[in-house]
Scaffold this motif. Sequence first.
Motif, PDB file in Angstrom:
ATOM      1  N   LEU A  27      14.892   6.408  -7.543  1.00 41.03           N
ATOM      2  CA  LEU A  27      13.438   6.277  -7.584  1.00 41.03           C
ATOM      3  C   LEU A  27      12.985   5.409  -8.747  1.00 41.03           C
ATOM      4  CD1 LEU A  27      11.848   9.729  -6.663  1.00 41.03           C
ATOM      5  CD2 LEU A  27      12.021   7.663  -5.284  1.00 41.03           C
ATOM      6  N   ASP A  28      13.622   5.557  -9.880  1.00 38.61           N
ATOM      7  CA  ASP A  28      13.248   4.747 -11.032  1.00 38.61           C
ATOM      8  C   ASP A  28      13.405   3.265 -10.719  1.00 38.61           C
ATOM      9  OD1 ASP A  28      12.557   4.587 -13.966  1.00 38.61           O
ATOM     10  OD2 ASP A  28      14.505   3.572 -13.987  1.00 38.61           O
ATOM     11  N   ALA A  29      14.503   2.902 -10.076  1.00 38.77           N
ATOM     12  CA  ALA A  29      14.728   1.497  -9.738  1.00 38.77           C
ATOM     13  C   ALA A  29      13.700   0.993  -8.731  1.00 38.77           C
ATOM     14  CB  ALA A  29      16.142   1.320  -9.186  1.00 38.77           C
ATOM     15  N   ILE A  30      13.396   1.803  -7.732  1.00 44.28           N
ATOM     16  CA  ILE A  30      12.409   1.395  -6.728  1.00 44.28           C
ATOM     17  C   ILE A  30      11.038   1.231  -7.366  1.00 44.28           C
ATOM     18  CG2 ILE A  30      11.187   2.129  -4.640  1.00 44.28           C
ATOM     19  CD1 ILE A  30      13.807   3.499  -3.766  1.00 44.28           C
ATOM     20  N   ASN A  31      10.645   2.177  -8.193  1.00 42.82           N
ATOM     21  CA  ASN A  31       9.315   2.113  -8.807  1.00 42.82           C
ATOM     22  C   ASN A  31       9.201   0.974  -9.812  1.00 42.82           C
ATOM     23  OD1 ASN A  31       7.932   4.254  -7.475  1.00 42.82           O
ATOM     24  ND2 ASN A  31       9.125   5.736  -8.649  1.00 42.82           N
ATOM     25  N   ARG A  32      10.272   0.680 -10.519  1.00 41.78           N
ATOM     26  CA  ARG A  32      10.245  -0.474 -11.413  1.00 41.78           C
ATOM     27  C   ARG A  32      10.055  -1.761 -10.614  1.00 41.78           C
ATOM     28  NH1 ARG A  32      12.245   0.004 -16.731  1.00 41.78           N
ATOM     29  NH2 ARG A  32      12.884   2.135 -17.273  1.00 41.78           N
ATOM     30  N   ARG A  33      10.738  -1.853  -9.488  1.00 42.54           N
ATOM     31  CA  ARG A  33      10.617  -3.051  -8.656  1.00 42.54           C
ATOM     32  C   ARG A  33       9.218  -3.173  -8.048  1.00 42.54           C
ATOM     33  NH1 ARG A  33      12.684  -7.990  -7.980  1.00 42.54           N
ATOM     34  NH2 ARG A  33      14.742  -7.087  -8.477  1.00 42.54           N
ATOM     35  N   SER A  34       8.632  -2.053  -7.609  1.00 43.84           N
ATOM     36  CA  SER A  34       7.336  -2.103  -6.919  1.00 43.84           C
ATOM     37  C   SER A  34       6.148  -2.100  -7.858  1.00 43.84           C
ATOM     38  CB  SER A  34       7.213  -0.912  -5.967  1.00 43.84           C
ATOM     39  OG  SER A  34       6.970   0.288  -6.684  1.00 43.84           O
ATOM     40  N   GLY A  35       6.373  -1.686  -9.110  1.00 45.25           N
ATOM     41  CA  GLY A  35       5.245  -1.559 -10.023  1.00 45.25           C
ATOM     42  C   GLY A  35       4.442  -0.299  -9.797  1.00 45.25           C
ATOM     43  N   GLY A  36       5.039   0.683  -9.121  1.00 47.28           N
ATOM     44  CA  GLY A  36       4.344   1.955  -8.927  1.00 47.28           C
ATOM     45  C   GLY A  36       3.538   2.074  -7.653  1.00 47.28           C
TER      46      GLY A  36
ATOM     47  N   LEU B 249       4.520   6.215  -3.006  1.00 41.46           N
ATOM     48  CA  LEU B 249       5.825   6.354  -2.358  1.00 41.46           C
ATOM     49  C   LEU B 249       6.016   7.777  -1.865  1.00 41.46           C
ATOM     50  CD1 LEU B 249       9.212   5.112  -3.835  1.00 41.46           C
ATOM     51  CD2 LEU B 249       8.948   7.497  -3.129  1.00 41.46           C
ATOM     52  N   ILE B 250       6.546   7.902  -0.656  1.00 46.59           N
ATOM     53  CA  ILE B 250       7.080   9.163  -0.159  1.00 46.59           C
ATOM     54  C   ILE B 250       8.457   8.886   0.425  1.00 46.59           C
ATOM     55  CG2 ILE B 250       4.805  10.139   0.342  1.00 46.59           C
ATOM     56  CD1 ILE B 250       5.473   9.733   3.355  1.00 46.59           C
ATOM     57  N   GLY B 251       9.252   9.938   0.572  1.00 44.21           N
ATOM     58  CA  GLY B 251      10.566   9.751   1.155  1.00 44.21           C
ATOM     59  C   GLY B 251      11.326  11.057   1.211  1.00 44.21           C
ATOM     60  N   CYS B 252      12.581  10.967   1.647  1.00 46.97           N
ATOM     61  CA  CYS B 252      13.402  12.173   1.754  1.00 46.97           C
ATOM     62  C   CYS B 252      14.863  11.802   1.905  1.00 46.97           C
ATOM     63  CB  CYS B 252      12.955  13.043   2.922  1.00 46.97           C
ATOM     64  SG  CYS B 252      13.211  12.319   4.550  1.00 46.97           S
ATOM     65  N   SER B 253      15.716  12.802   1.688  1.00 42.46           N
ATOM     66  CA  SER B 253      17.138  12.661   1.986  1.00 42.46           C
ATOM     67  C   SER B 253      17.346  12.815   3.487  1.00 42.46           C
ATOM     68  CB  SER B 253      17.951  13.692   1.213  1.00 42.46           C
ATOM     69  OG  SER B 253      17.553  15.011   1.539  1.00 42.46           O
ATOM     70  N   THR B 254      18.504  12.389   3.967  1.00 37.98           N
ATOM     71  CA  THR B 254      18.698  12.227   5.403  1.00 37.98           C
ATOM     72  C   THR B 254      20.047  12.768   5.874  1.00 37.98           C
ATOM     73  OG1 THR B 254      19.871  10.112   5.366  1.00 37.98           O
ATOM     74  CG2 THR B 254      17.477  10.017   5.142  1.00 37.98           C
TER      75      THR B 254
ATOM     76  N   THR C 248      18.032  20.010   0.850  1.00 32.53           N
ATOM     77  CA  THR C 248      17.478  18.692   1.127  1.00 32.53           C
ATOM     78  C   THR C 248      16.477  18.329   0.030  1.00 32.53           C
ATOM     79  OG1 THR C 248      15.536  19.363   2.438  1.00 32.53           O
ATOM     80  CG2 THR C 248      17.651  19.226   3.589  1.00 32.53           C
ATOM     81  N   TYR C 249      16.153  17.042  -0.024  1.00 30.51           N
ATOM     82  CA  TYR C 249      15.280  16.527  -1.081  1.00 30.51           C
ATOM     83  C   TYR C 249      14.101  15.782  -0.474  1.00 30.51           C
ATOM     84  CZ  TYR C 249      19.282  17.570  -4.038  1.00 30.51           C
ATOM     85  OH  TYR C 249      20.317  18.211  -4.676  1.00 30.51           O
ATOM     86  N   GLN C 250      12.943  15.945  -1.116  1.00 32.84           N
ATOM     87  CA  GLN C 250      11.749  15.208  -0.763  1.00 32.84           C
ATOM     88  C   GLN C 250      11.342  14.363  -1.968  1.00 32.84           C
ATOM     89  OE1 GLN C 250      11.754  18.903  -0.395  1.00 32.84           O
ATOM     90  NE2 GLN C 250      12.973  18.268   1.368  1.00 32.84           N
ATOM     91  N   LEU C 251      10.804  13.198  -1.733  1.00 32.09           N
ATOM     92  CA  LEU C 251      10.488  12.234  -2.785  1.00 32.09           C
ATOM     93  C   LEU C 251       8.996  11.936  -2.771  1.00 32.09           C
ATOM     94  CD1 LEU C 251      13.390   9.722  -1.970  1.00 32.09           C
ATOM     95  CD2 LEU C 251      13.495  11.765  -3.426  1.00 32.09           C
ATOM     96  N   HIS C 252       8.383  11.935  -3.957  1.00 35.60           N
ATOM     97  CA  HIS C 252       6.960  11.594  -4.079  1.00 35.60           C
ATOM     98  C   HIS C 252       6.744  10.816  -5.362  1.00 35.60           C
ATOM     99  CE1 HIS C 252       2.490  12.821  -4.556  1.00 35.60           C
ATOM    100  NE2 HIS C 252       2.606  11.704  -3.841  1.00 35.60           N
ATOM    101  N   ASN C 253       6.376   9.560  -5.221  1.00 36.01           N
ATOM    102  CA  ASN C 253       6.193   8.667  -6.354  1.00 36.01           C
ATOM    103  C   ASN C 253       7.450   8.691  -7.220  1.00 36.01           C
ATOM    104  OD1 ASN C 253       3.671   7.948  -5.378  1.00 36.01           O
ATOM    105  ND2 ASN C 253       2.626   9.557  -6.508  1.00 36.01           N
TER     106      ASN C 253
ATOM    107  N   GLN D 295       0.809  -1.218   0.000  1.00 37.08           N
ATOM    108  CA  GLN D 295       0.000   0.000   0.000  1.00 37.08           C
ATOM    109  C   GLN D 295       0.842   1.268   0.000  1.00 37.08           C
ATOM    110  OE1 GLN D 295      -3.315  -0.140  -0.225  1.00 37.08           O
ATOM    111  NE2 GLN D 295      -3.360  -2.380  -0.101  1.00 37.08           N
ATOM    112  N   LEU D 296       2.056   1.203   0.568  1.00 35.69           N
ATOM    113  CA  LEU D 296       2.874   2.407   0.722  1.00 35.69           C
ATOM    114  C   LEU D 296       4.333   2.026   0.859  1.00 35.69           C
ATOM    115  CD1 LEU D 296       3.012   5.542   1.251  1.00 35.69           C
ATOM    116  CD2 LEU D 296       2.853   4.990   3.699  1.00 35.69           C
ATOM    117  N   LEU D 297       5.206   2.794   0.190  1.00 35.68           N
ATOM    118  CA  LEU D 297       6.642   2.712   0.409  1.00 35.68           C
ATOM    119  C   LEU D 297       7.123   4.033   1.006  1.00 35.68           C
ATOM    120  CD1 LEU D 297       7.964   1.095  -2.918  1.00 35.68           C
ATOM    121  CD2 LEU D 297       7.199  -0.047  -0.826  1.00 35.68           C
TER     122      LEU D 297
END
Length: 397
Positions: free
Chosen positions: A60-69, A72-77, A179-184, A44-46
């Motif tokens: 992100l491309d690699a993660i989304n290819r693996r998950s099928g879309g 997703l949310i995320g960020c740099s740390t 810093t970076y934020q990630l969405h899908n 349901q969520l990554l």
Amino acid sequence: MRQSPVETDTQQHRWFAVGQSNDRDARTAGDAAAAAALQGDEAQLLVVFCSHTHDLDALLDAINRRSGGVPLIGCSTAGEISTGGPGDAGVVVTALGGPGFSARTASAEIRGDDLRGAGAEVARCVADCPERGDHVLLLLTDGLAGDQQEVVRGAYGVVGAGTPLVGGCAGDELEMRLTYQLHNGSVLTHSVVGAALSSDGALGIGVRHGWRRVGEPVLVTRSAHNRVYRLNDRPALDIYFEHLHPPAEARCDQAAFTRFALTHPLGLPRRRGEDHVRFVGEADFGDGSLGLIAEVPQGGLAWFMEGDEDSVLAATDAACADALAPLQGSPPLGAIAFDCIARRGILGDAGIAAEVDRVSHSTGGAPVSGFYTYGEIARTAGQSGFHNQTLVVLALG
């Protein structure tokens, strides 16, 4: 690296798993961490925590290819956390799945200094998330964008008191630049990303810091937003130096000052519970002002704060206990930790490994993920919910 979920009979329709990779190639790391996390059906969520030094588009491309879309949310740390311990320059992917979870995601650019508007925009995703037994709004923000309490106020204005808020501020390994934020599939800057999460099981939030007051209070005689200009009617930086006696290099070099300030925050009084702690992120050596991650109200009192390994680890135990209390003795599926980079400065390498071990032990060996932050979000009561130099733990039952 794969960390397997721990389940009871009542948790078979929900799962939580964590994958981690230290591979220096972004595509390889993203694929490996996502593959390890995607253990069950109906993800349901990554949630992705990663170093800003990676090629984030490729990651992100690699993660989304693996998950099928999968959403997703995320960020740099400023460092990543997984069940195996703390790390740097890595990738941690957390996956939540099964029909007992529902999630909706959103992102918003911070336009100008309108952090409140961005928080409100992201919070509207809560209305689209199917209702279950318990719910939370997870927020990841740009900690360098200004007063982060405004993000909390904006989200609170949309969701009200009935929706807890939890999360943290993205980092850049103490470079304090971007810093970076990630969405899908998007890599964002100067933004807020969020996920409304609803669960058939209980969700618990714990928040503690372990810092204590040192000496007499100072009066904030001039401040604006997240900048303090004068304490006791003198340049704030002069007072800071007089009270804390930093090394010579911290008096003229910005990076050295930030390293020193990590373990010397300001504390603001609260009506109940621990003081609010505010990270002093930088100083202006010209005008003598201090830049903080959140607002310090003019006319109020503040204290210089200190902590040690014992007090910080005691706060870790207390935060975990508070997060697990709503589960009423049931074992958690897992936990997500939002741990301020300043606590890492107190504990050192051995201490942060011990801290992650304590979190893992408190969950009975369930998977743990998280990151070292530039600020933490935990709002369970009232409008105030932004913290500094604090550990926030979200436990999922």
